[in-house]
Design a protein around this motif. Sequence first.
Motif, PDB file in Angstrom:
ATOM      1  N   CYS A 129     -39.506  16.376 -28.134  1.00  0.00           N
ATOM      2  CA  CYS A 129     -40.532  16.658 -29.159  1.00  0.00           C
ATOM      3  C   CYS A 129     -40.816  18.184 -29.396  1.00  0.00           C
ATOM      4  O   CYS A 129     -41.283  18.444 -30.389  1.00  0.00           O
ATOM      5  CB  CYS A 129     -41.760  16.100 -28.625  1.00  0.00           C
ATOM      6  N   ASP A 130     -40.288  18.788 -28.521  1.00  0.00           N
ATOM      7  CA  ASP A 130     -40.460  20.231 -28.569  1.00  0.00           C
ATOM      8  C   ASP A 130     -39.311  20.873 -29.519  1.00  0.00           C
ATOM      9  O   ASP A 130     -39.068  21.991 -29.519  1.00  0.00           O
ATOM     10  CB  ASP A 130     -40.748  20.803 -27.512  1.00  0.00           C
ATOM     11  N   GLY A 131     -38.257  19.994 -29.746  1.00  0.00           N
ATOM     12  CA  GLY A 131     -37.193  20.653 -30.507  1.00  0.00           C
ATOM     13  C   GLY A 131     -36.241  21.469 -29.611  1.00  0.00           C
ATOM     14  O   GLY A 131     -36.372  21.753 -28.587  1.00  0.00           O
ATOM     15  N   GLY A 132     -34.997  21.882 -30.352  1.00  0.00           N
ATOM     16  CA  GLY A 132     -34.145  22.907 -29.841  1.00  0.00           C
ATOM     17  C   GLY A 132     -33.519  22.176 -28.547  1.00  0.00           C
ATOM     18  O   GLY A 132     -32.686  22.967 -28.110  1.00  0.00           O
ATOM     19  N   ASP A 133     -33.560  21.035 -28.352  1.00  0.00           N
ATOM     20  CA  ASP A 133     -32.687  20.766 -27.019  1.00  0.00           C
ATOM     21  C   ASP A 133     -31.670  19.940 -27.539  1.00  0.00           C
ATOM     22  O   ASP A 133     -31.745  18.731 -28.135  1.00  0.00           O
ATOM     23  CB  ASP A 133     -33.742  19.727 -26.212  1.00  0.00           C
ATOM     24  N   ASP A 134     -30.679  20.423 -27.476  1.00  0.00           N
ATOM     25  CA  ASP A 134     -29.220  19.780 -27.756  1.00  0.00           C
ATOM     26  C   ASP A 134     -28.529  18.986 -26.806  1.00  0.00           C
ATOM     27  O   ASP A 134     -27.553  18.630 -27.042  1.00  0.00           O
ATOM     28  CB  ASP A 134     -28.539  20.638 -28.671  1.00  0.00           C
ATOM     29  N   THR A 135     -29.329  18.739 -25.813  1.00  0.00           N
ATOM     30  CA  THR A 135     -28.522  18.185 -24.710  1.00  0.00           C
ATOM     31  C   THR A 135     -28.951  16.859 -24.329  1.00  0.00           C
ATOM     32  O   THR A 135     -28.312  15.820 -23.476  1.00  0.00           O
ATOM     33  CB  THR A 135     -28.692  18.901 -23.491  1.00  0.00           C
ATOM     34  N   GLY A 136     -29.864  16.274 -24.876  1.00  0.00           N
ATOM     35  CA  GLY A 136     -30.324  14.718 -24.712  1.00  0.00           C
ATOM     36  C   GLY A 136     -31.688  14.503 -25.478  1.00  0.00           C
ATOM     37  O   GLY A 136     -31.851  13.369 -25.262  1.00  0.00           O
ATOM     38  N   GLY A 137     -32.171  15.135 -25.903  1.00  0.00           N
ATOM     39  CA  GLY A 137     -33.565  14.850 -26.562  1.00  0.00           C
ATOM     40  C   GLY A 137     -33.308  14.352 -27.813  1.00  0.00           C
ATOM     41  O   GLY A 137     -32.459  14.435 -28.527  1.00  0.00           O
ATOM     42  N   LEU A 138     -34.311  13.191 -28.125  1.00  0.00           N
ATOM     43  CA  LEU A 138     -34.036  12.437 -29.063  1.00  0.00           C
ATOM     44  C   LEU A 138     -34.108  13.329 -30.571  1.00  0.00           C
ATOM     45  O   LEU A 138     -33.372  12.936 -31.545  1.00  0.00           O
ATOM     46  CB  LEU A 138     -35.075  11.502 -29.428  1.00  0.00           C
ATOM     47  N   ASP A 139     -34.865  14.570 -30.525  1.00  0.00           N
ATOM     48  CA  ASP A 139     -35.075  15.169 -31.555  1.00  0.00           C
ATOM     49  C   ASP A 139     -33.930  16.237 -31.819  1.00  0.00           C
ATOM     50  O   ASP A 139     -33.679  17.233 -32.840  1.00  0.00           O
ATOM     51  CB  ASP A 139     -36.408  15.944 -31.967  1.00  0.00           C
ATOM     52  N   GLY A 140     -33.092  16.611 -30.802  1.00  0.00           N
ATOM     53  CA  GLY A 140     -32.002  17.415 -30.603  1.00  0.00           C
ATOM     54  C   GLY A 140     -30.737  17.195 -31.131  1.00  0.00           C
ATOM     55  O   GLY A 140     -29.802  17.993 -30.759  1.00  0.00           O
ATOM     56  N   ARG A 141     -30.717  15.780 -31.579  1.00  0.00           N
ATOM     57  CA  ARG A 141     -29.300  15.625 -31.896  1.00  0.00           C
ATOM     58  C   ARG A 141     -28.798  16.247 -32.957  1.00  0.00           C
ATOM     59  O   ARG A 141     -29.514  16.562 -33.879  1.00  0.00           O
ATOM     60  CB  ARG A 141     -29.209  13.951 -32.017  1.00  0.00           C
ATOM     61  N   ASP A 142     -27.410  16.387 -33.023  1.00  0.00           N
ATOM     62  CA  ASP A 142     -26.753  17.057 -34.130  1.00  0.00           C
ATOM     63  C   ASP A 142     -27.121  16.247 -35.348  1.00  0.00           C
ATOM     64  O   ASP A 142     -26.832  15.286 -35.508  1.00  0.00           O
ATOM     65  CB  ASP A 142     -25.134  16.939 -33.955  1.00  0.00           C
ATOM     66  N   LYS A 143     -27.387  17.172 -36.553  1.00  0.00           N
ATOM     67  CA  LYS A 143     -27.817  16.302 -37.650  1.00  0.00           C
ATOM     68  C   LYS A 143     -26.691  15.551 -38.281  1.00  0.00           C
ATOM     69  O   LYS A 143     -26.886  14.550 -39.339  1.00  0.00           O
ATOM     70  CB  LYS A 143     -28.377  16.913 -38.891  1.00  0.00           C
ATOM     71  N   ASP A 144     -25.386  15.945 -38.061  1.00  0.00           N
ATOM     72  CA  ASP A 144     -24.137  15.476 -38.725  1.00  0.00           C
ATOM     73  C   ASP A 144     -23.876  14.021 -37.913  1.00  0.00           C
ATOM     74  O   ASP A 144     -23.094  13.235 -38.486  1.00  0.00           O
ATOM     75  CB  ASP A 144     -23.118  16.409 -38.571  1.00  0.00           C
ATOM     76  N   VAL A 145     -24.093  13.697 -36.618  1.00  0.00           N
ATOM     77  CA  VAL A 145     -24.063  12.671 -35.959  1.00  0.00           C
ATOM     78  C   VAL A 145     -24.635  11.369 -36.799  1.00  0.00           C
ATOM     79  O   VAL A 145     -25.719  11.378 -37.055  1.00  0.00           O
ATOM     80  CB  VAL A 145     -24.411  12.741 -34.516  1.00  0.00           C
ATOM     81  N   VAL A 146     -23.748  10.441 -36.575  1.00  0.00           N
ATOM     82  CA  VAL A 146     -24.521   9.068 -37.248  1.00  0.00           C
ATOM     83  C   VAL A 146     -25.669   8.529 -36.088  1.00  0.00           C
ATOM     84  O   VAL A 146     -25.255   8.484 -35.076  1.00  0.00           O
ATOM     85  CB  VAL A 146     -23.326   8.000 -37.124  1.00  0.00           C
ATOM     86  N   ARG A 147     -26.742   8.540 -36.825  1.00  0.00           N
ATOM     87  CA  ARG A 147     -28.014   8.188 -35.938  1.00  0.00           C
ATOM     88  C   ARG A 147     -27.790   6.738 -35.905  1.00  0.00           C
ATOM     89  O   ARG A 147     -27.688   6.179 -36.793  1.00  0.00           O
ATOM     90  CB  ARG A 147     -29.149   8.679 -36.855  1.00  0.00           C
ATOM     91  N   GLN A 148     -28.663   6.461 -34.676  1.00  0.00           N
ATOM     92  CA  GLN A 148     -28.911   5.043 -34.501  1.00  0.00           C
ATOM     93  C   GLN A 148     -30.158   4.631 -35.384  1.00  0.00           C
ATOM     94  O   GLN A 148     -30.755   5.446 -35.809  1.00  0.00           O
ATOM     95  CB  GLN A 148     -29.266   4.747 -32.955  1.00  0.00           C
ATOM     96  N   ASP A 149     -30.133   3.199 -35.546  1.00  0.00           N
ATOM     97  CA  ASP A 149     -31.184   2.872 -36.394  1.00  0.00           C
ATOM     98  C   ASP A 149     -31.854   1.745 -35.806  1.00  0.00           C
ATOM     99  O   ASP A 149     -31.304   0.622 -35.604  1.00  0.00           O
ATOM    100  CB  ASP A 149     -30.600   2.342 -37.886  1.00  0.00           C
TER     101      ASP A 149
END
Length: 453
Positions: free
Chosen positions: A21-41
């Motif tokens: 929720c605090d963003g900026g975490d690219d190691t496992g947080g749900l909001d930190g995922r790479d925007k180019d990665v295919v997101r789960q739905d």
Amino acid sequence: MLNYGFLPLVLAVSVFAPIGCDGGDDTGGLDGRDKDVVRQDIQSIDLALDLAALTGRAALVVVPGEGKVTLDVAGLDVSAVTLDGASVEPDILDGTLTVSTPGATDAVTVGVDYAFTARTPMTFDGWMPLLGVTFVWPYYCSNLFPCDPSMDDGVTFTMDVTGVEDGMTAVYPTSTYGDGPTYIAAVAVGEYTKLDLGVTTAGTSLSAWYLGDGLDDAEEGTAHLVDAFDYFEQTYGPYNFGPVAGTVEVDWGADSWGGMEHHPFVHVGKFDFNDEEAQVHEAGHGWFGDGVRIACWEDFVLSEGTTTYIAARALEQVDGPSEWAYYVDDFLVPICEDSSRDPTLVNTIVLPDTCNEIDFVNDDLWSITPYMKGACFYEEVADVIGQDELDVVLSEFYTTHVGQAARMQDMVDLIEERAPETDRAAIEALVDDWLLSFDCPENYAARCRTHGN
Ligand SMILES: [Zn+2]
């Protein structure tokens, strides 16, 4: 949402912010995922809550992303996990449950058995037995069920609630029917009486559930609710959350003002249950906020500004009270004059140019300012292009984006595209004045209060 009293409560629970929720975490947080990665739905969540045992069972139908399903379970004690009915070992790191789905391209069903914690009126978000209500806005869903709190993934809920004391009624939808934001799910438990309000032209049946001797408040607050709901359906498009909807009186303790858009059964605080604006505002979120979700928290004005405008618009059109003096005198003037010590009346730019980069519950955007500057923006656009013409644009926007996430800039673009060429410069000036400027425009009060046509 129309509850400025929540500010201290939301701040008080911010320590429970789930991972991501605090963003900026690219190691496992749900909001930190790479925007180019295919997101789960996450397509649907079937939720069974036992409020006596404080346990839940969730079955989530999910199209995996990158060979896995990741769920926020930060507030839960997970006891068992299944994948398409087969038991799997729970893999939980920093509040995130990961379920590997090698080879799966279609939706899988992830089952989660868990326990949750009873919250108090002070810790707030989650199930609060002392108040008899759940509340997981804005991104505290994992205090009650496994979820992905990010706004771009809408979800449809089916629900079953047990463990309710004798003599009490649990009010919740068995289905939310259409995709909405994750915080849409809720249950209220109390000594409720159901008041049938009527049926709209489109066939949506509306009810009010009031507490104790609240019949007079319920009748007063819902005097024009069926007509206003009908106006929304006829003007903006079909309701997305099923054939039955309504409003539920809730006890939020000392802050029982405003409401929360838990469609199809919205919650309205007991102090405001007699307030027509609060009732119609929460109904209006069925179109903007829930029906069309905001894509980023920076788009809060798309939910609240639009809903504040259409609530006043609908009430006027169905011969209800005018809300413009209330909006301007009680909220806009203190905001623009910086004359209130109330932190919810702090001035701010209501359309920041970032996406999910702010710490929303600690940002000035989480205030009444987007409600009022947003409503004034639409009111002045209506003065330029016409109120009926603006309704046509709002309808096009709603029917285009219902069930999906959208941005306020999409709305601005559509208004400008659909406006006559000769009005575009005036609309661009209104965007600057109300959405992109800190200072309120000259003569703001008169401008917002006055209907040109
Ligand atoms: Zn609202």
